[in-house]
Design a protein around this motif. Structure first.
Motif, PDB file in Angstrom:
ATOM      1  N   HIS A  53       0.967  -1.325  -0.028  1.00  0.00           N
ATOM      2  CA  HIS A  53      -0.027  -0.209   0.041  1.00  0.00           C
ATOM      3  C   HIS A  53       0.776   1.231   0.074  1.00  0.00           C
ATOM      4  O   HIS A  53       1.063   1.829   0.974  1.00  0.00           O
ATOM      5  CB  HIS A  53      -0.915  -0.091   1.237  1.00  0.00           C
ATOM      6  CG  HIS A  53      -1.779   1.211   1.417  1.00  0.00           C
ATOM      7  ND1 HIS A  53      -2.265   1.437   2.587  1.00  0.00           N
ATOM      8  CD2 HIS A  53      -2.053   2.032   0.385  1.00  0.00           C
ATOM      9  CE1 HIS A  53      -2.757   2.816   2.241  1.00  0.00           C
ATOM     10  NE2 HIS A  53      -2.674   2.930   1.164  1.00  0.00           N
ATOM     11  N   PRO A  54       1.429   1.704  -1.228  1.00  0.00           N
ATOM     12  CA  PRO A  54       1.994   2.722  -1.101  1.00  0.00           C
ATOM     13  C   PRO A  54       1.224   3.955  -1.020  1.00  0.00           C
ATOM     14  O   PRO A  54       0.416   3.982  -1.696  1.00  0.00           O
ATOM     15  CB  PRO A  54       2.851   2.712  -2.696  1.00  0.00           C
ATOM     16  CG  PRO A  54       1.929   2.073  -3.466  1.00  0.00           C
ATOM     17  CD  PRO A  54       1.399   0.980  -2.386  1.00  0.00           C
ATOM     18  N   VAL A  55       2.007   5.053  -0.384  1.00  0.00           N
ATOM     19  CA  VAL A  55       0.998   6.383  -0.314  1.00  0.00           C
ATOM     20  C   VAL A  55       1.977   7.315  -1.099  1.00  0.00           C
ATOM     21  O   VAL A  55       1.485   8.565  -1.317  1.00  0.00           O
ATOM     22  CB  VAL A  55       0.641   6.756   1.072  1.00  0.00           C
ATOM     23  CG1 VAL A  55      -0.126   5.671   1.541  1.00  0.00           C
ATOM     24  CG2 VAL A  55       2.070   6.885   2.022  1.00  0.00           C
ATOM     25  N   ARG A  56       3.361   7.237  -1.263  1.00  0.00           N
ATOM     26  CA  ARG A  56       3.918   8.340  -1.860  1.00  0.00           C
ATOM     27  C   ARG A  56       5.415   7.566  -2.554  1.00  0.00           C
ATOM     28  O   ARG A  56       5.724   6.535  -2.116  1.00  0.00           O
ATOM     29  CB  ARG A  56       4.499   9.621  -1.131  1.00  0.00           C
ATOM     30  CG  ARG A  56       5.444   9.019   0.295  1.00  0.00           C
ATOM     31  CD  ARG A  56       5.594  10.186   1.029  1.00  0.00           C
ATOM     32  NE  ARG A  56       6.591   9.735   1.982  1.00  0.00           N
ATOM     33  CZ  ARG A  56       7.940   9.943   2.148  1.00  0.00           C
ATOM     34  NH1 ARG A  56       8.459  10.494   1.130  1.00  0.00           N
ATOM     35  NH2 ARG A  56       8.817   9.693   3.088  1.00  0.00           N
ATOM     36  N   GLY A  57       5.733   8.341  -3.300  1.00  0.00           N
ATOM     37  CA  GLY A  57       7.213   7.860  -3.955  1.00  0.00           C
ATOM     38  C   GLY A  57       8.209   8.878  -4.295  1.00  0.00           C
ATOM     39  O   GLY A  57       7.830  10.226  -4.135  1.00  0.00           O
ATOM     40  N   LEU A  71      12.297  -0.433  -1.774  1.00  0.00           N
ATOM     41  CA  LEU A  71      13.284  -0.291  -2.918  1.00  0.00           C
ATOM     42  C   LEU A  71      12.408  -0.744  -4.262  1.00  0.00           C
ATOM     43  O   LEU A  71      12.148  -1.987  -4.319  1.00  0.00           O
ATOM     44  CB  LEU A  71      14.507  -0.917  -2.683  1.00  0.00           C
ATOM     45  CG  LEU A  71      15.401  -0.936  -3.853  1.00  0.00           C
ATOM     46  CD1 LEU A  71      15.896   0.593  -4.010  1.00  0.00           C
ATOM     47  CD2 LEU A  71      16.848  -1.820  -3.769  1.00  0.00           C
ATOM     48  N   ASP A  72      12.270   0.135  -5.306  1.00  0.00           N
ATOM     49  CA  ASP A  72      11.598  -0.264  -6.255  1.00  0.00           C
ATOM     50  C   ASP A  72      12.229  -0.781  -7.588  1.00  0.00           C
ATOM     51  O   ASP A  72      13.002   0.127  -8.010  1.00  0.00           O
ATOM     52  CB  ASP A  72      10.670   0.964  -6.800  1.00  0.00           C
ATOM     53  CG  ASP A  72       9.508   0.638  -7.959  1.00  0.00           C
ATOM     54  OD1 ASP A  72       9.762  -0.592  -8.642  1.00  0.00           O
ATOM     55  OD2 ASP A  72       8.834   1.315  -8.492  1.00  0.00           O
ATOM     56  N   CYS A  83       8.123  10.644  -9.002  1.00  0.00           N
ATOM     57  CA  CYS A  83       7.749  12.079  -8.754  1.00  0.00           C
ATOM     58  C   CYS A  83       9.098  12.952  -9.029  1.00  0.00           C
ATOM     59  O   CYS A  83       9.499  13.825  -8.140  1.00  0.00           O
ATOM     60  CB  CYS A  83       7.335  12.127  -7.100  1.00  0.00           C
ATOM     61  SG  CYS A  83       5.902  11.279  -6.823  1.00  0.00           S
ATOM     62  N   HIS A  84       9.713  12.810 -10.086  1.00  0.00           N
ATOM     63  CA  HIS A  84      10.892  13.379 -10.416  1.00  0.00           C
ATOM     64  C   HIS A  84      10.390  15.119 -10.309  1.00  0.00           C
ATOM     65  O   HIS A  84       9.499  15.526 -11.150  1.00  0.00           O
ATOM     66  CB  HIS A  84      11.553  13.095 -11.956  1.00  0.00           C
ATOM     67  CG  HIS A  84      12.842  13.726 -11.918  1.00  0.00           C
ATOM     68  ND1 HIS A  84      12.914  14.942 -12.340  1.00  0.00           N
ATOM     69  CD2 HIS A  84      14.131  12.855 -12.146  1.00  0.00           C
ATOM     70  CE1 HIS A  84      14.413  15.030 -12.402  1.00  0.00           C
ATOM     71  NE2 HIS A  84      14.821  14.061 -12.367  1.00  0.00           N
ATOM     72  N   PRO A  85      11.357  15.667  -9.671  1.00  0.00           N
ATOM     73  CA  PRO A  85      11.005  16.985  -9.655  1.00  0.00           C
ATOM     74  C   PRO A  85      10.632  17.961 -11.008  1.00  0.00           C
ATOM     75  O   PRO A  85      10.114  18.811 -11.054  1.00  0.00           O
ATOM     76  CB  PRO A  85      12.000  17.767  -8.459  1.00  0.00           C
ATOM     77  CG  PRO A  85      13.029  16.678  -8.602  1.00  0.00           C
ATOM     78  CD  PRO A  85      12.568  15.325  -9.022  1.00  0.00           C
TER      79      PRO A  85
END
Length: 452
Positions: A53-57, A71-72, A83-85
């Motif tokens: 259950h991921p909520v952010r990356g 670790l993906d 989410c690359h800035p």
């Protein structure tokens, strides 16, 4: 008139959550799964014995609701990292200005198209946009059939190309309850490990030629062969470079097209150039790509030779309301910026070589590892019950996948028997991340009793 060259049935979903074990889960996860089943239905599936259950990356990491880091080493859609800035900022900035469709004039789509086509051989100089890779495959099939006048499509035995009706009909990996199209034929994947010692390029070309002959014998005109070039769901087969040349020659001699599905191997993942087909020294007739081009935003495309688009476009209007909208095109352009500016293709090569070396070192002490293969950041580790017979061991692979998940390292499995670890991390995956993965893999293999 589907004819399976092999009688081996396609499997159920590999690494799928078993709903019969719902009661074993903590209350929070159990409640969410019950809501999913009630709202989304039974077709939606989850990964792992204990779903994540991921909520952010962030980059190559995913974080769950308790802020545990995973670790993906599996997700290719966020190709330049979660989410690359630079991509996030580009999306937000464009969304605040304009987002509409391609029936209005706009500079962004033209600028991006020039950049994208510049990464291809000169003969591939037209692009048509969609929202997903499945749509791009669907469009490529339409183009191929219209250009050739044929209907026959050739695929590999456990291929996956998408979920639209046309794409699902050429995706045996979806399982035996998803029938293949009437004019779809399958051929064995180019498996060097379990082959008979012959050159896999010769064998694949012969199998494709035989499929074409079968079609003609039954009054079917061949239209195309489609493959992803790394044969990702067949078990990950990449060697030797150049083995696809003879198949391309067979197709062109028969008046059929080669469609390169670059949804998974494309955008530098193999570490040898932007596109996977390039290492084979070939120029496909059509190339399809999917959501990795926008780091997960809904953008995909088919790139083709101008004569294919010209014949189709002269007779048939094409429009996709959301395909190549301003926000998605901006995201895709930002992805190219990151690939270029952060040298991610070279990183894929360097990190991939390190991973291969590490897994081959493990192979020396783990008899259950029959083969280690792949290239760049698209690798496979093949488990066997016996190295002499090379009988696949899908049960061990699944045990390793879930053992890694318990150590918060995410991968999955591939191949008809589900015995090949599928290692396909985001492109910023570096040697330090590779070492974390290798350490976790070694620990899981020891716990499973697989090490000598």
């Amino acid at each position: 008139m589907t004819r399976l060259v092999s009688a081996r049935p396609a499997p159920a979903m590999i690494n799928g959550f078993d709903g019969g074990k719902l009661a074993d889960l903590p209350e929070r996860e159990r409640t969410m799964i019950e809501r999913r089943q009630a709202l989304l239905g039974s077709s939606y599936r989850l990964f792992y014995e204990t779903p994540v259950h991921p909520v952010r990356g962030d980059g190559v990491w995913l974080y769950d609701a308790d802020d545990n880091a995973y670790l993906d080493a599996y997700n290719n859609v966020p190709s330049v990292g979660h989410c690359h800035p630079h991509v996030v900022e580009a999306i937000a900035s464009q969304a605040a200005v304009l987002n509409t469709h391609t029936r209005y004039l706009g500079e962004q789509i033209l600028d991006y198209s020039e950049r994208l086509l510049a990464t291809f051989p000169a003969e591939l100089n037209r692009v048509m946009y969609t929202c997903t890779g499945s749509e791009a495959v669907d469009l490529a099939l339409r183009l191929a059939r219209y250009y050739t006048g044929g209907t026959g499509i050739i695929i590999t035995e456990n291929a996956y190309h998408g979920v639209t009706t046309a794409a699902a009909e050429i995706s045996p990996a979806l399982g035996p309850n998803m029938p293949l199209g009437q004019h779809v034929l399958t051929v064995p994947a180019p498996d060097n490990y379990r082959g008979d010692g012959r050159d896999v390029g010769d064998v694949l070309a012969e199998n494709v030629a035989n499929a074409i002959a079968f079609m003609r014998r039954h009054g079917i005109k061949p239209a195309a062969f489609i493959a992803d070039g790394i044969f990702s769901t067949d078990g990950i087969f990449s060697e030797p470079a150049g083995f696809l040349k003879k198949t391309l020659d067979v197709l062109h001699e028969a008046g059929a097209l080669y469609i390169a599905d670059e949804v998974q191997p494309g955008f530098g993942r193999l570490g040898t150039g932007m596109w996977g087909f390039m290492r084979h020294g070939i120029t496909p007739d059509i190339v399809v790509m999917g959501k990795p081009m926008g780091n997960g935003m809904p953008i995909a495309a088919a790139v083709m030779k101008h004569e294919i688009e010209q014949k189709f476009g002269a007779d048939i209007r094409y429009f996709n309301t959301f395909g190549a909208n301003h926000v998605s095109i901006t995201a895709a352009s930002a992805v190219l910026d990151v690939i270029e500016n952060e040298a991610l293709i070279e990183n894929a090569r360097v990190t991939g070589d390190h991973l291969l070396a590490g897994m081959r070192a493990l192979q020396e002490t783990v008899p259950s590892i029959g083969d280690v293969r792949g290239i760049g950041l698209f690798l496979g580790l093949d488990f066997v019950k016996d190295r002499e017979t090379r009988e696949p061991d899908g049960a061990l692979a699944l045990k390793v996948v879930n053992g890694l998940r318990d150590r918060r390292v995410l991968i999955s499995a591939s191949g008809p028997a589900g015995n090949v670890l599928k290692i396909r991390p985001p492109l910023p995956f570096k040697i330090e991340h590779a070492d974390l993965f290798l350490t976790a893999l070694k620990d899981v293999l020891e716990d499973a009793g697989a090490a000598a």
